[in-house]
Design a protein around this motif. Structure first.
Motif, PDB file in Angstrom:
ATOM      1  N   GLU A  54      45.782  43.158  29.009  1.00 48.71           N
ATOM      2  CA  GLU A  54      45.551  42.195  30.087  1.00 48.71           C
ATOM      3  C   GLU A  54      46.925  41.968  30.697  1.00 48.71           C
ATOM      4  OE1 GLU A  54      42.507  41.148  30.993  1.00 48.71           O
ATOM      5  OE2 GLU A  54      41.633  42.305  29.353  1.00 48.71           O
ATOM      6  N   ASP A  56      49.265  40.325  33.885  1.00 51.72           N
ATOM      7  CA  ASP A  56      49.388  39.397  35.008  1.00 51.72           C
ATOM      8  C   ASP A  56      50.139  40.104  36.122  1.00 51.72           C
ATOM      9  OD1 ASP A  56      50.270  37.501  36.879  1.00 51.72           O
ATOM     10  OD2 ASP A  56      50.463  35.940  35.377  1.00 51.72           O
ATOM     11  N   GLU A  58      51.093  39.369  39.813  1.00 49.93           N
ATOM     12  CA  GLU A  58      51.207  38.386  40.888  1.00 49.93           C
ATOM     13  C   GLU A  58      50.126  37.311  40.811  1.00 49.93           C
ATOM     14  OE1 GLU A  58      51.437  40.502  44.626  1.00 49.93           O
ATOM     15  OE2 GLU A  58      53.246  41.564  43.997  1.00 49.93           O
ATOM     16  N   GLY A  59      49.906  36.787  39.602  1.00 49.91           N
ATOM     17  CA  GLY A  59      48.955  35.697  39.410  1.00 49.91           C
ATOM     18  C   GLY A  59      47.509  36.122  39.195  1.00 49.91           C
ATOM     19  N   GLU A  60      47.219  37.410  39.272  1.00 52.93           N
ATOM     20  CA  GLU A  60      45.875  37.918  39.005  1.00 52.93           C
ATOM     21  C   GLU A  60      45.907  38.717  37.715  1.00 52.93           C
ATOM     22  OE1 GLU A  60      44.025  38.561  43.459  1.00 52.93           O
ATOM     23  OE2 GLU A  60      44.794  40.310  42.391  1.00 52.93           O
ATOM     24  N   THR A  61      44.887  38.527  36.877  1.00 48.77           N
ATOM     25  CA  THR A  61      44.815  39.256  35.623  1.00 48.77           C
ATOM     26  C   THR A  61      44.059  40.560  35.827  1.00 48.77           C
ATOM     27  OG1 THR A  61      44.871  37.213  34.344  1.00 48.77           O
ATOM     28  CG2 THR A  61      44.061  39.185  33.212  1.00 48.77           C
ATOM     29  N   TRP A  62      44.708  41.657  35.484  1.00 45.96           N
ATOM     30  CA  TRP A  62      44.117  42.996  35.543  1.00 45.96           C
ATOM     31  C   TRP A  62      43.864  43.486  34.126  1.00 45.96           C
ATOM     32  CZ3 TRP A  62      43.290  46.743  39.508  1.00 45.96           C
ATOM     33  CH2 TRP A  62      43.473  46.247  40.804  1.00 45.96           C
ATOM     34  N   SER A  99      36.619  44.231  42.550  1.00 43.95           N
ATOM     35  CA  SER A  99      36.499  42.879  41.979  1.00 43.95           C
ATOM     36  C   SER A  99      36.701  42.896  40.461  1.00 43.95           C
ATOM     37  CB  SER A  99      35.148  42.256  42.325  1.00 43.95           C
ATOM     38  OG  SER A  99      34.096  42.923  41.645  1.00 43.95           O
ATOM     39  N   ARG A 101      39.181  44.385  38.969  1.00 47.60           N
ATOM     40  CA  ARG A 101      40.633  44.398  38.692  1.00 47.60           C
ATOM     41  C   ARG A 101      40.898  45.159  37.386  1.00 47.60           C
ATOM     42  NH1 ARG A 101      40.081  38.963  40.489  1.00 47.60           N
ATOM     43  NH2 ARG A 101      40.900  38.750  42.581  1.00 47.60           N
TER      44      ARG A 101
END
Length: 122
Positions: A54, A56, A58-62, A99, A101
């Motif tokens: 998991e 991070d 830029e603030g989004e979890t991929w 969506s 990610r």
């Protein structure tokens, strides 16, 4: 008769269980194009059938899929390389459903060091 029915049902359930696994693994769920992500690992689940990070970004979890343990070893990754807090740059194929990610890694970088998980894939 009972033995034949049991064998038939066993075969059916084995095939039914394999279909979702076949759909998940491989590359069919990806776009076929490469993207690059840079982020910090916030969680890891390494092992079979493949490692999951998991990350991070830029603030989004991929969700970042790395190789199976043998593939990671072959690439030169050692235990602890993919740990929480480590910054990685990953190049690979994203999910066709953006969506999600989710990225299947072909190559990743820890600092300046390159680790090629799927040689010749790109």
């Amino acid at each position: 008769m009972k033995r034949s029915l049991t064998a038939l049902l066993t075969g059916f359930w084995m095939i039914a269980a394999a279909v979702p696994a076949a759909a998940h693994h491989g590359w069919s769920w990806t776009t076929g194009d490469n993207v690059e992500l840079t982020g910090v690992i916030v969680a890891t689940r390494l092992g079979n059938p493949h490692g999951i990070l998991e990350v991070d970004v830029e603030g989004e979890t991929w969700t970042v899929e790395v190789g199976q343990p043998w593939r990671n070893d072959r690439a030169g990754l050692t235990e602890g390389d993919l740990a929480e807090g480590v910054e990685i740059r990953a190049i690979g194929e994203p999910s066709a459903d953006i969506s999600e990610r989710r990225l299947k890694v072909e190559r990743l970088y820890l600092g300046d060091r390159e680790y090629e998980l799927y040689p010749g894939r790109d």
